[in-house]
Design a protein around this motif. Structure first.
Motif, PDB file in Angstrom:
ATOM      1  N   GLN A  40       0.844  -1.209   0.000  1.00  0.00           N
ATOM      2  CA  GLN A  40       0.000   0.000   0.000  1.00  0.00           C
ATOM      3  C   GLN A  40       0.876   1.255   0.000  1.00  0.00           C
ATOM      4  OE1 GLN A  40      -2.778  -0.281   3.294  1.00  0.00           O
ATOM      5  NE2 GLN A  40      -4.212  -1.525   2.113  1.00  0.00           N
ATOM      6  N   GLU A  41       1.964   1.196   0.745  1.00  0.00           N
ATOM      7  CA  GLU A  41       2.876   2.349   0.822  1.00  0.00           C
ATOM      8  C   GLU A  41       3.461   2.658  -0.555  1.00  0.00           C
ATOM      9  OE1 GLU A  41       2.802  -0.116   2.941  1.00  0.00           O
ATOM     10  OE2 GLU A  41       2.579   0.796   4.918  1.00  0.00           O
ATOM     11  N   GLU A  42       3.880   1.618  -1.253  1.00  0.00           N
ATOM     12  CA  GLU A  42       4.478   1.820  -2.572  1.00  0.00           C
ATOM     13  C   GLU A  42       3.460   2.370  -3.572  1.00  0.00           C
ATOM     14  OE1 GLU A  42       7.969  -1.610  -2.428  1.00  0.00           O
ATOM     15  OE2 GLU A  42       5.889  -2.192  -2.811  1.00  0.00           O
ATOM     16  N   LEU A  43       2.247   1.819  -3.544  1.00  0.00           N
ATOM     17  CA  LEU A  43       1.200   2.328  -4.447  1.00  0.00           C
ATOM     18  C   LEU A  43       0.882   3.792  -4.111  1.00  0.00           C
ATOM     19  CD1 LEU A  43      -0.828   1.947  -6.720  1.00  0.00           C
ATOM     20  CD2 LEU A  43      -2.427   0.965  -5.065  1.00  0.00           C
ATOM     21  N   ALA A  44       0.837   4.086  -2.814  1.00  0.00           N
ATOM     22  CA  ALA A  44       0.591   5.464  -2.373  1.00  0.00           C
ATOM     23  C   ALA A  44       1.677   6.399  -2.908  1.00  0.00           C
ATOM     24  CB  ALA A  44       0.538   5.522  -0.847  1.00  0.00           C
ATOM     25  N   PHE A  45       2.915   5.964  -2.791  1.00  0.00           N
ATOM     26  CA  PHE A  45       4.037   6.781  -3.250  1.00  0.00           C
ATOM     27  C   PHE A  45       3.948   7.000  -4.765  1.00  0.00           C
ATOM     28  CE2 PHE A  45       8.343   7.399  -4.820  1.00  0.00           C
ATOM     29  CZ  PHE A  45       8.794   8.421  -3.997  1.00  0.00           C
ATOM     30  N   ASN A  46       3.674   5.933  -5.498  1.00  0.00           N
ATOM     31  CA  ASN A  46       3.628   6.015  -6.970  1.00  0.00           C
ATOM     32  C   ASN A  46       2.474   6.878  -7.496  1.00  0.00           C
ATOM     33  OD1 ASN A  46       5.754   4.255  -6.901  1.00  0.00           O
ATOM     34  ND2 ASN A  46       4.597   2.457  -7.590  1.00  0.00           N
ATOM     35  N   THR A  47       1.398   6.923  -6.747  1.00  0.00           N
ATOM     36  CA  THR A  47       0.194   7.613  -7.230  1.00  0.00           C
ATOM     37  C   THR A  47      -0.007   8.984  -6.585  1.00  0.00           C
ATOM     38  OG1 THR A  47      -1.090   6.476  -5.523  1.00  0.00           O
ATOM     39  CG2 THR A  47      -1.057   5.469  -7.727  1.00  0.00           C
ATOM     40  N   ASP A  48       0.825   9.303  -5.589  1.00  0.00           N
ATOM     41  CA  ASP A  48       0.630  10.552  -4.831  1.00  0.00           C
ATOM     42  C   ASP A  48      -0.688  10.567  -4.075  1.00  0.00           C
ATOM     43  OD1 ASP A  48       2.860  12.149  -4.854  1.00  0.00           O
ATOM     44  OD2 ASP A  48       2.425  13.027  -6.804  1.00  0.00           O
ATOM     45  N   LEU A  49      -1.207   9.381  -3.789  1.00  0.00           N
ATOM     46  CA  LEU A  49      -2.396   9.296  -2.929  1.00  0.00           C
ATOM     47  C   LEU A  49      -1.922   8.936  -1.519  1.00  0.00           C
ATOM     48  CD1 LEU A  49      -4.712   7.236  -5.329  1.00  0.00           C
ATOM     49  CD2 LEU A  49      -4.903   9.680  -4.811  1.00  0.00           C
ATOM     50  N   HIS A  50      -2.766   9.162  -0.537  1.00  0.00           N
ATOM     51  CA  HIS A  50      -2.396   8.876   0.842  1.00  0.00           C
ATOM     52  C   HIS A  50      -2.549   7.374   1.115  1.00  0.00           C
ATOM     53  CE1 HIS A  50      -1.854   9.676   5.096  1.00  0.00           C
ATOM     54  NE2 HIS A  50      -1.600  10.920   4.767  1.00  0.00           N
ATOM     55  N   ARG A  51      -1.613   6.794   1.857  1.00  0.00           N
ATOM     56  CA  ARG A  51      -1.709   5.360   2.145  1.00  0.00           C
ATOM     57  C   ARG A  51      -3.008   5.033   2.879  1.00  0.00           C
ATOM     58  NH1 ARG A  51      -1.864   1.418   5.258  1.00  0.00           N
ATOM     59  NH2 ARG A  51      -1.906   2.771   7.083  1.00  0.00           N
ATOM     60  N   THR A  52      -3.401   5.899   3.778  1.00  0.00           N
ATOM     61  CA  THR A  52      -4.648   5.683   4.521  1.00  0.00           C
ATOM     62  C   THR A  52      -5.852   5.652   3.571  1.00  0.00           C
ATOM     63  OG1 THR A  52      -3.672   6.914   6.340  1.00  0.00           O
ATOM     64  CG2 THR A  52      -6.040   6.541   6.445  1.00  0.00           C
ATOM     65  N   GLN A  85     -15.141   5.383  -1.719  1.00  0.00           N
ATOM     66  CA  GLN A  85     -15.187   5.000  -3.130  1.00  0.00           C
ATOM     67  C   GLN A  85     -14.457   6.058  -3.937  1.00  0.00           C
ATOM     68  OE1 GLN A  85     -18.630   5.191  -5.533  1.00  0.00           O
ATOM     69  NE2 GLN A  85     -19.743   6.591  -4.198  1.00  0.00           N
ATOM     70  N   PRO A  86     -13.803   5.644  -5.020  1.00  0.00           N
ATOM     71  CA  PRO A  86     -12.991   6.581  -5.786  1.00  0.00           C
ATOM     72  C   PRO A  86     -13.812   7.438  -6.734  1.00  0.00           C
ATOM     73  CG  PRO A  86     -12.907   4.452  -6.822  1.00  0.00           C
ATOM     74  CD  PRO A  86     -13.756   4.291  -5.599  1.00  0.00           C
ATOM     75  N   SER A  87     -13.288   8.598  -7.056  1.00  0.00           N
ATOM     76  CA  SER A  87     -13.846   9.431  -8.118  1.00  0.00           C
ATOM     77  C   SER A  87     -13.256   8.970  -9.452  1.00  0.00           C
ATOM     78  CB  SER A  87     -13.471  10.891  -7.880  1.00  0.00           C
ATOM     79  OG  SER A  87     -12.064  11.020  -8.013  1.00  0.00           O
ATOM     80  N   LEU A  88     -13.798   9.518 -10.539  1.00  0.00           N
ATOM     81  CA  LEU A  88     -13.299   9.177 -11.877  1.00  0.00           C
ATOM     82  C   LEU A  88     -11.786   9.374 -11.979  1.00  0.00           C
ATOM     83  CD1 LEU A  88     -14.023   8.478 -14.886  1.00  0.00           C
ATOM     84  CD2 LEU A  88     -14.170  10.947 -15.263  1.00  0.00           C
ATOM     85  N   SER A  89     -11.296  10.525 -11.531  1.00  0.00           N
ATOM     86  CA  SER A  89      -9.859  10.790 -11.700  1.00  0.00           C
ATOM     87  C   SER A  89      -9.014   9.846 -10.846  1.00  0.00           C
ATOM     88  CB  SER A  89      -9.525  12.252 -11.418  1.00  0.00           C
ATOM     89  OG  SER A  89      -9.898  12.612 -10.126  1.00  0.00           O
ATOM     90  N   LEU A 117      -5.307   5.240 -10.101  1.00  0.00           N
ATOM     91  CA  LEU A 117      -5.073   3.906  -9.536  1.00  0.00           C
ATOM     92  C   LEU A 117      -4.772   2.892 -10.637  1.00  0.00           C
ATOM     93  CD1 LEU A 117      -7.919   3.838  -6.872  1.00  0.00           C
ATOM     94  CD2 LEU A 117      -5.471   3.827  -6.388  1.00  0.00           C
ATOM     95  N   ALA A 118      -5.512   2.977 -11.750  1.00  0.00           N
ATOM     96  CA  ALA A 118      -5.292   2.044 -12.859  1.00  0.00           C
ATOM     97  C   ALA A 118      -3.849   2.175 -13.357  1.00  0.00           C
ATOM     98  CB  ALA A 118      -6.288   2.310 -13.982  1.00  0.00           C
ATOM     99  N   GLU A 119      -3.401   3.411 -13.478  1.00  0.00           N
ATOM    100  CA  GLU A 119      -2.020   3.618 -13.918  1.00  0.00           C
ATOM    101  C   GLU A 119      -1.043   3.071 -12.867  1.00  0.00           C
ATOM    102  OE1 GLU A 119      -1.288   7.606 -15.295  1.00  0.00           O
ATOM    103  OE2 GLU A 119       0.846   7.181 -15.590  1.00  0.00           O
ATOM    104  N   GLY A 120      -1.396   3.272 -11.609  1.00  0.00           N
ATOM    105  CA  GLY A 120      -0.532   2.829 -10.511  1.00  0.00           C
ATOM    106  C   GLY A 120      -0.351   1.319 -10.458  1.00  0.00           C
ATOM    107  N   VAL A 121      -1.374   0.589 -10.868  1.00  0.00           N
ATOM    108  CA  VAL A 121      -1.267  -0.872 -10.862  1.00  0.00           C
ATOM    109  C   VAL A 121      -1.098  -1.421 -12.282  1.00  0.00           C
ATOM    110  CG1 VAL A 121      -2.489  -1.196  -8.676  1.00  0.00           C
ATOM    111  CG2 VAL A 121      -3.796  -1.175 -10.807  1.00  0.00           C
TER     112      VAL A 121
END
Lengths: 74, 74
Positions: free
Chosen positions: A24-36, A47-51, A56-60
């Motif tokens: 989760q930490e790595e995905l957070a870092f890669n996407t600039d989203l918060h790990r929490t 639930q996520p917004s469109l953006s 997230l799709a790009e992140g994974v």
């Protein structure tokens, strides 16, 4: 918010993230989203917004529509 | 919020709605969303959440991932 839908999305996201070998930490870092926030998404509490879906799709490393496509309800 | 992304999504939604022969009022009625909200989505002023994406896709009779898939950026 549709809780069941959010939970399904969270499971799809988690599976993809693990498939990528990311924490989760790595995905957070890669996407600039918060790990929490990623943790809450995976548990279906948010639930996520469109953006965020695009980020997230790009992140994974999957097509932008894949996470939505794999979120099956009912 | 990614404004360009929201605008692209809005255009995709509007095209689909018109293809279905629905007015904004009719789509609003069918989806239980507010007509003003649909107007804002189509103009890219608001962006939808995951559950709204599902509701809209059903409202315009397409697969749940189609609106996201057709939202091309760049």
């Amino acid at each position: 918010m549709d809780e069941r839908l959010a939970k399904r999305f969270g499971k799809v996201l988690k599976l993809r993230r693990i498939d990528c070998g990311l924490s989760q930490e790595e995905l957070a870092f890669n996407t600039d989203l918060h790990r929490t926030y990623i943790s809450m998404l995976e548990r279906g509490i948010r639930q996520p917004s469109l953006s965020t879906i695009f980020i997230l799709a790009e992140g994974v490393g999957c097509e932008r529509e894949s996470l939505v496509k794999d979120t099956r309800v009912g």
